[in-house]
Design a protein around this motif. Structure first.
Motif, mmCIF file in Angstrom:
data_model
loop_
_atom_site.group_PDB
_atom_site.id
_atom_site.type_symbol
_atom_site.label_atom_id
_atom_site.label_comp_id
_atom_site.label_asym_id
_atom_site.label_seq_id
_atom_site.Cartn_x
_atom_site.Cartn_y
_atom_site.Cartn_z
ATOM 1 N N SER A 76 -2.134 3.787 -4.269
ATOM 2 C CA SER A 76 -2.516 3.457 -2.884
ATOM 3 C C SER A 76 -1.731 4.295 -1.885
ATOM 4 C CB SER A 76 -2.260 1.982 -2.587
ATOM 5 O OG SER A 76 -2.923 1.180 -3.513
ATOM 6 N N LEU B 62 0.806 -1.221 0.000
ATOM 7 C CA LEU B 62 0.000 0.000 0.000
ATOM 8 C C LEU B 62 0.841 1.273 0.000
ATOM 9 C CD1 LEU B 62 -2.744 -1.064 2.570
ATOM 10 C CD2 LEU B 62 -2.973 -0.898 0.087
ATOM 11 N N MET C 16 -8.706 -1.973 -4.077
ATOM 12 C CA MET C 16 -7.484 -2.476 -3.437
ATOM 13 C C MET C 16 -7.819 -3.551 -2.405
ATOM 14 S SD MET C 16 -4.414 -1.659 -4.137
ATOM 15 C CE MET C 16 -3.056 -2.687 -3.584
ATOM 16 N N LEU D 87 -3.777 4.683 1.899
ATOM 17 C CA LEU D 87 -4.546 3.523 2.363
ATOM 18 C C LEU D 87 -3.773 2.766 3.438
ATOM 19 C CD1 LEU D 87 -5.995 2.003 -0.953
ATOM 20 C CD2 LEU D 87 -7.040 3.650 0.612
#
Lengths: 137, 150
Positions: free
Chosen positions: B22, B17, B67, B27
């Motif tokens: 991301s 991440l 994700m 995240l």
């Protein structure tokens, strides 16, 4: 007045690097350049970034169209379905929306995103957008 | 490759991440089970979707759920395999609260030789009052998404 001046893109879109590229038939074409903020697996677009471009192109098409007919609404998302058709490569991506139905309270749009060949979209989306009362200023 | 066996999202997610989109979104891994993963999208001012409200845009919520979907699939098959999102549908029930982080929880409810099916929710504190529901389908890119015997 250009859409960029009249309808500034939301903070999220600007922060991601999405910009107005040009207008076609009065509908804005949005673009984003490839970079770290949109990258998923190495050298390819993340599906979420592609979705963000599609969604913003949908809103941009609807805002400009509503303005053209003198309607003012607060737009809210109802749903979006994104079809990922091919991998987004490390080059600019473009997207443009088309309104398939403009109702009183909701609009249905299809949006396409492409890179080199417009006839081979990278992704498409179908969106339903709720058109509520204008936001209080 | 043996080091890719026994995919552990608690260990892999923080690494996965931190890069690209991301990482840009910030995240974070929260939790997982045998077939689900939960991630968090922290509230941030430059991720808002409207000029007049301090509410996270819907775009980052798609990214969050996309994700979490991938991680849920790898968690279920217990290894990392290259996958591609075929389609993803998000239904928005309501805007997230002002200044609220959004949590995405996705489960892989079915996995076949070539496709994996996921569903999940996004919420801002109470899983019984979701911000959005999601359903999606993923394909294996190279080879197949296989069941790994338990």
């Amino acid at each position: 007045m250009s859409p960029a001046e009249h309808h500034p893109l939301p903070a999220y879109a600007r922060s991601l690097g999405i910009r107005y590229d040009r207008e076609e038939d009065g509908i804005p074409v949005l673009a984003v350049d490839f970079g770290a903020s949109v990258e998923g697996r190495p050298q390819h677009y993340h599906g979420g970034a592609t979705s963000g471009l599609l969604e913003n192109a949908g809103y941009a098409a609807l805002r400009v169209t509503l303005e053209g007919i003198g309607r003012e609404h607060q737009l809210k998302p109802i749903n979006i379905t994104v079809q990922f058709l091919s991998a987004g490569k490390s080059k600019p991506m473009y997207a443009k929306g088309r309104i398939t139905k403009l109702g009183r309270r909701n609009a249905n749009l299809v949006v396409e995103a492409w890179q080199d060949d417009r006839e081979r979209p990278v992704a498409t989306a179908v969106m339903n957008i709720l058109m509520g009362a204008p936001a209080e200023k | 490759m043996s080091e890719l066996q026994d995919f552990d999202p608690a260990k892999a997610a923080p690494f996965m991440l931190q890069h690209g989109h991301s990482g840009w979104l910030g995240l974070r891994y929260r939790d997982h089970g045998t077939d689900w993963v939960e991630l968090e999208l922290p509230w941030r001012e430059d991720l808002i979707g409207e000029t007049d409200r301090m509410v996270l845009a819907s775009g980052p919520i798609i990214s969050l759920l996309d994700m979490a979907s991938g991680l849920a699939i790898w968690t279920m098959v217990r290894k990392f395999v290259p996958i591609a999102t075929l389609d993803l549908r998000v239904d928005y029930q309501r805007p997230a609260r002002d200044h609220a982080s959004v949590i995405g929880r996705v489960e892989c409810y079915r996995n076949t030789r070539s496709a994996a099916f996921v569903r999940g929710i996004a919420h801002d504190g109470d899983p019984d009052n979701p911000v959005a529901h999601m359903a999606g389908c993923f394909m294996a890119i190279n080879g197949e998404v296989r069941h790994v015997p338990g």
